[in-house]
Design a protein around this motif. Structure first.
Motif, PDB file in Angstrom:
ATOM      1  N   LEU A  65      21.184 -32.311  51.720  1.00  0.00           N
ATOM      2  CA  LEU A  65      21.030 -31.806  50.361  1.00  0.00           C
ATOM      3  C   LEU A  65      20.016 -30.668  50.430  1.00  0.00           C
ATOM      4  O   LEU A  65      18.888 -30.846  50.888  1.00  0.00           O
ATOM      5  N   VAL A  66      20.421 -29.477  50.012  1.00  0.00           N
ATOM      6  CA  VAL A  66      19.540 -28.306  50.098  1.00  0.00           C
ATOM      7  C   VAL A  66      18.432 -28.431  49.053  1.00  0.00           C
ATOM      8  O   VAL A  66      18.674 -28.793  47.896  1.00  0.00           O
ATOM      9  N   ILE A  67      17.211 -28.133  49.472  1.00  0.00           N
ATOM     10  CA  ILE A  67      16.038 -28.263  48.615  1.00  0.00           C
ATOM     11  C   ILE A  67      15.407 -26.888  48.387  1.00  0.00           C
ATOM     12  O   ILE A  67      15.071 -26.185  49.336  1.00  0.00           O
ATOM     13  N   PHE A  68      15.267 -26.534  47.119  1.00  0.00           N
ATOM     14  CA  PHE A  68      14.516 -25.341  46.738  1.00  0.00           C
ATOM     15  C   PHE A  68      13.231 -25.792  46.032  1.00  0.00           C
ATOM     16  O   PHE A  68      13.207 -26.853  45.403  1.00  0.00           O
ATOM     17  N   ALA A  69      12.198 -24.980  46.143  1.00  0.00           N
ATOM     18  CA  ALA A  69      10.914 -25.324  45.524  1.00  0.00           C
ATOM     19  C   ALA A  69      10.573 -24.306  44.441  1.00  0.00           C
ATOM     20  O   ALA A  69      10.550 -23.103  44.709  1.00  0.00           O
ATOM     21  N   ARG A  70      10.324 -24.791  43.261  1.00  0.00           N
ATOM     22  CA  ARG A  70       9.886 -23.868  42.211  1.00  0.00           C
ATOM     23  C   ARG A  70       8.419 -23.525  42.426  1.00  0.00           C
ATOM     24  O   ARG A  70       7.622 -24.375  42.855  1.00  0.00           O
ATOM     25  N   ASN A  71       8.050 -22.290  42.137  1.00  0.00           N
ATOM     26  CA  ASN A  71       6.662 -21.867  42.285  1.00  0.00           C
ATOM     27  C   ASN A  71       5.904 -22.246  41.020  1.00  0.00           C
ATOM     28  O   ASN A  71       6.038 -21.606  39.982  1.00  0.00           O
ATOM     29  N   ARG A  72       5.089 -23.291  41.114  1.00  0.00           N
ATOM     30  CA  ARG A  72       4.393 -23.787  39.918  1.00  0.00           C
ATOM     31  C   ARG A  72       3.278 -22.839  39.467  1.00  0.00           C
ATOM     32  O   ARG A  72       2.763 -22.967  38.352  1.00  0.00           O
ATOM     33  N   VAL A  73       2.909 -21.860  40.307  1.00  0.00           N
ATOM     34  CA  VAL A  73       1.909 -20.865  39.916  1.00  0.00           C
ATOM     35  C   VAL A  73       2.387 -20.078  38.690  1.00  0.00           C
ATOM     36  O   VAL A  73       1.595 -19.649  37.853  1.00  0.00           O
ATOM     37  N   ILE A  74       3.699 -19.914  38.576  1.00  0.00           N
ATOM     38  CA  ILE A  74       4.260 -19.149  37.450  1.00  0.00           C
ATOM     39  C   ILE A  74       3.933 -19.818  36.125  1.00  0.00           C
ATOM     40  O   ILE A  74       3.713 -19.142  35.112  1.00  0.00           O
ATOM     41  N   ASP A  75       3.865 -21.144  36.109  1.00  0.00           N
ATOM     42  CA  ASP A  75       3.503 -21.859  34.885  1.00  0.00           C
ATOM     43  C   ASP A  75       2.128 -21.447  34.389  1.00  0.00           C
ATOM     44  O   ASP A  75       1.916 -21.261  33.192  1.00  0.00           O
ATOM     45  N   SER A  76       1.178 -21.324  35.324  1.00  0.00           N
ATOM     46  CA  SER A  76      -0.176 -20.941  34.917  1.00  0.00           C
ATOM     47  C   SER A  76      -0.207 -19.485  34.450  1.00  0.00           C
ATOM     48  O   SER A  76      -0.991 -19.128  33.566  1.00  0.00           O
ATOM     49  N   GLU A  77       0.666 -18.649  35.030  1.00  0.00           N
ATOM     50  CA  GLU A  77       0.738 -17.257  34.570  1.00  0.00           C
ATOM     51  C   GLU A  77       1.245 -17.177  33.127  1.00  0.00           C
ATOM     52  O   GLU A  77       0.831 -16.307  32.357  1.00  0.00           O
ATOM     53  N   LEU A  78       2.120 -18.101  32.768  1.00  0.00           N
ATOM     54  CA  LEU A  78       2.667 -18.102  31.411  1.00  0.00           C
ATOM     55  C   LEU A  78       1.807 -18.896  30.441  1.00  0.00           C
ATOM     56  O   LEU A  78       1.493 -18.427  29.340  1.00  0.00           O
ATOM     57  N   PHE A  79       1.421 -20.124  30.847  1.00  0.00           N
ATOM     58  CA  PHE A  79       0.765 -21.051  29.931  1.00  0.00           C
ATOM     59  C   PHE A  79      -0.716 -21.260  30.200  1.00  0.00           C
ATOM     60  O   PHE A  79      -1.382 -22.005  29.473  1.00  0.00           O
ATOM     61  N   GLY A  80      -1.241 -20.655  31.258  1.00  0.00           N
ATOM     62  CA  GLY A  80      -2.647 -20.862  31.609  1.00  0.00           C
ATOM     63  C   GLY A  80      -3.601 -20.342  30.553  1.00  0.00           C
ATOM     64  O   GLY A  80      -3.201 -19.820  29.502  1.00  0.00           O
ATOM     65  N   GLU A  81      -4.887 -20.463  30.840  1.00  0.00           N
ATOM     66  CA  GLU A  81      -5.919 -20.083  29.871  1.00  0.00           C
ATOM     67  C   GLU A  81      -5.737 -18.647  29.396  1.00  0.00           C
ATOM     68  O   GLU A  81      -5.921 -18.337  28.216  1.00  0.00           O
ATOM     69  N   ASN A  82      -5.384 -17.761  30.292  1.00  0.00           N
ATOM     70  CA  ASN A  82      -5.129 -16.360  29.934  1.00  0.00           C
ATOM     71  C   ASN A  82      -3.656 -16.022  30.105  1.00  0.00           C
ATOM     72  O   ASN A  82      -3.296 -14.922  30.509  1.00  0.00           O
ATOM     73  N   GLY A  83      -2.804 -17.000  29.787  1.00  0.00           N
ATOM     74  CA  GLY A  83      -1.372 -16.851  29.992  1.00  0.00           C
ATOM     75  C   GLY A  83      -0.756 -15.744  29.152  1.00  0.00           C
ATOM     76  O   GLY A  83      -1.269 -15.368  28.093  1.00  0.00           O
ATOM     77  N   ILE A  84       0.375 -15.256  29.635  1.00  0.00           N
ATOM     78  CA  ILE A  84       1.090 -14.165  28.970  1.00  0.00           C
ATOM     79  C   ILE A  84       1.382 -14.483  27.511  1.00  0.00           C
ATOM     80  O   ILE A  84       1.256 -13.624  26.635  1.00  0.00           O
ATOM     81  N   ILE A  85       1.780 -15.711  27.240  1.00  0.00           N
ATOM     82  CA  ILE A  85       2.278 -16.031  25.896  1.00  0.00           C
ATOM     83  C   ILE A  85       1.181 -15.982  24.828  1.00  0.00           C
ATOM     84  O   ILE A  85       1.490 -15.992  23.639  1.00  0.00           O
TER      85      ILE A  85
END
Length: 529
Positions: A239-259
């Motif tokens: 079963l092929v496994i891909f890994a999502r980059n969880r750093v992107i979550d902090s870029e969007l939702f982090g303390e200084n996130g884009i949103i």
């Protein structure tokens, strides 16, 4: 070397009863669903139309859970959605009268009314009230890859010892996708990315090629793959496994996130939470719970009383934020390519819970379209994971570690002090369902109807969204009521089969209220030999 940005758009939806008597009781929850149609699903289709018109070569994955497909295809909900839009516009006219001395607010109100009119026109004339066939059309055209998932959002690690339950969920999801799209998806989306060793055997057994795990599942494995999270790996059964980059979550939702830019619309400041209840009577029952009306006049600036929302300012900020996001992806992939010269491509997996994102970020779909366009202009290939599985049997083998995309990475919010009481009822019902499927393997008639209803109610009770809602105190009364109704109905089915008596009136009424999975066959819970 090919640099690939792989976008995975995950939608989520819990089943909402919507017979006549339930419409009023579930108004706040239905309001959320209709807002998702207006702010996510129709805008996504418009985005695809724009990309096709401009001949942008891209392909991204989308997860449309079976429950969502059922609700989008329901004629009664389609009509109720149009009625909901009309009511909002009637309220908007009252808001114009109330704010007639403020030209800027009136401009925002008029813009919202026009947006609703366009939604009505598109929904009825362009899409003929049917969104699912339009998504299917873009799959055929190659812009979308449909990822499969479970029948309901079950957190698999909670049922690792009950393989029949996990198999039934996977099987019901597959049947749903054949019904709605006529396809067998290649990729499988793990609800909440909940992984525990052994689940890969069940996923692979149903013909899926790949799945996506949280990055810690790969990086904490006993043998970390040479390419880390920038190239797929595989489990022992390929079963092929891909890994999502969880750093992107902090870029969007982090303390200084884009949103959280001050220019974007404040999604929490809605007149539905501020006006006296008598002024909201055309939308909200006077004894009901307050909820969003869609009329939001403020941006995210919290100085003094706040600042009015400005579309031009938000558009300019979107340009900056999409540029910065794409540049970050380009730099990351370029560095990975430099460190991995022997590989034919490097990829970064970006998963977006679009239902969650749209609640906090009004401009998210516009941002997504800009990201896709800018990524293509930058020389990145926007491709789905199914296009990276050619070397499936030659990939590096790993044993992924336990992980989840919920909570702090291990799904602890799905079994907290607030919602842990639910688990004992679900587990007992699961054991009983497996037993019933074995005891009544060839029954027909009324017993089959009972068993199919019990199977549906059990799957609805397993939805992790109910546990999430209770944990974060978001409409907890609805979640608790829905859960107890499903467990109560399943228990009634179990008792009826034990006593060999059933109220056909009760059964018919509940079949009409819980109209999801009309093709349900309880035998999917039978022990596999």
């Amino acid at each position: 070397m090919q640099k690939i940005l792989s976008l995975v758009i995950k939608a989520s939806q819990d089943f909402i009863r919507h017979t006549d008597e339930d419409i009023k009781d579930n108004a706040p929850i239905l309001n959320n669903f209709f807002e998702a149609v207006s702010n996510v699903y129709i805008p996504l289709l418009r985005m695809l139309e724009n990309l096709e018109a401009d001949k942008i070569k891209c392909r991204f994955a989308i997860v449309l859970p079976p429950v969502l497909c059922n609700m989008l295809s329901d004629p009664s909900l389609q009509d109720e959605y149009l009625n909901w839009l009309e009511k909002r516009n009637t309220f908007g006219k009252a808001e114009l009268r109330r704010n007639k001395t403020d030209e800027k607010i009136c401009a925002i109100i008029n813009d919202t009314i026009e947006k609703n009119k366009k939604l009505i026109a598109d929904f009825t004339e362009k899409y003929n009230k049917q969104l699912i066939p339009v998504f299917a059309e873009y799959m055929t055209k190659g812009y979308l890859e449909l990822m499969g998932t479970c029948g309901t959002d079950i957190f698999m690690p909670h049922y690792a010892d009950l393989k029949e339950i996990i198999s039934a969920q996977i099987e019901s999801g597959l049947h749903a996708y054949r019904q709605y799209f006529g396809v067998m998806p290649e990729g499988f989306w793990l609800p909440a990315m909940g992984y525990t060793p052994g689940i890969e055997k069940l996923i692979r057994a149903y013909g899926y090629t790949y799945t996506i795990l949280d990055s810690r599942s790969i990086l904490f494995s006993e043998k970390v793959p040479e390419a880390g999270i920038f190239y797929p790996s595989r489990t022992d059964n390929s079963l092929v496994i891909f890994a999502r980059n969880r750093v992107i979550d902090s870029e969007l939702f982090g303390e200084n996130g884009i949103i959280y830019s001050e220019c974007y619309r404040n999604q929490n400041r809605d007149v539905g939470y501020e006006l006296p209840m008598e002024k909201l009577s055309s939308l909200i029952d006077k004894d009901g719970i307050r909820y969003s009306t869609g009329f939001k006049y403020w941006n995210r600036c919290f100085k003094d009383s706040g600042c009015l929302y400005n579309k031009e300012c938000a558009e300019a900020q979107l340009e900056k934020d999409s540029d910065a996001f794409v540049e970050k992806r380009f730099q990351t992939l370029s560095k990975a390519a430099e460190l991995l010269p022997s590989y034919n491509f490097v990829s970064e997996i970006c998963t977006l819970d679009i239902s969650k994102l749209s609640k906090t970020w009004n401009e998210c779909i516009a941002w997504l379209e800009k990201v896709i366009r800018k990524a293509c202009d930058k020389g990145l290939d926007v491709l789905s994971c199914d296009k990276m599985c050619d070397e499936q049997y030659n990939l590096e083998k790993i044993e992924p570690y336990f992980s989840a995309g919920a909570g702090a990475g291990y799904g602890e919010n799905l079994l907290s002090s607030k919602n842990c009481w639910m688990m004992r009822y679900i587990r007992k019902s699961c054991e009983r369902m497996i037993d019933l499927a074995g005891r009544f393997p060839m029954d027909t008639g009324l017993k089959t109807r009972l068993l199919n209803l019990g199977a549906k109610e059990l799957m609805l009770a397993q939805s992790l969204n109910l546990a999430k809602m209770i944990n974060r105190s978001e409409f907890p009364q609805f979640a608790e009521k829905r859960f107890k109704e499903s467990i109560g109905a399943f228990t009634a089915v179990f008792d009826s089969l034990g006593s060999n008596t059933v109220s056909t009136e009760w059964l018919t009424k509940l079949e009409a209220r819980d109209s999801i999975f009309p093709w349900m066959n309880y035998r999917i819970f039978t022990k596999k030999r």
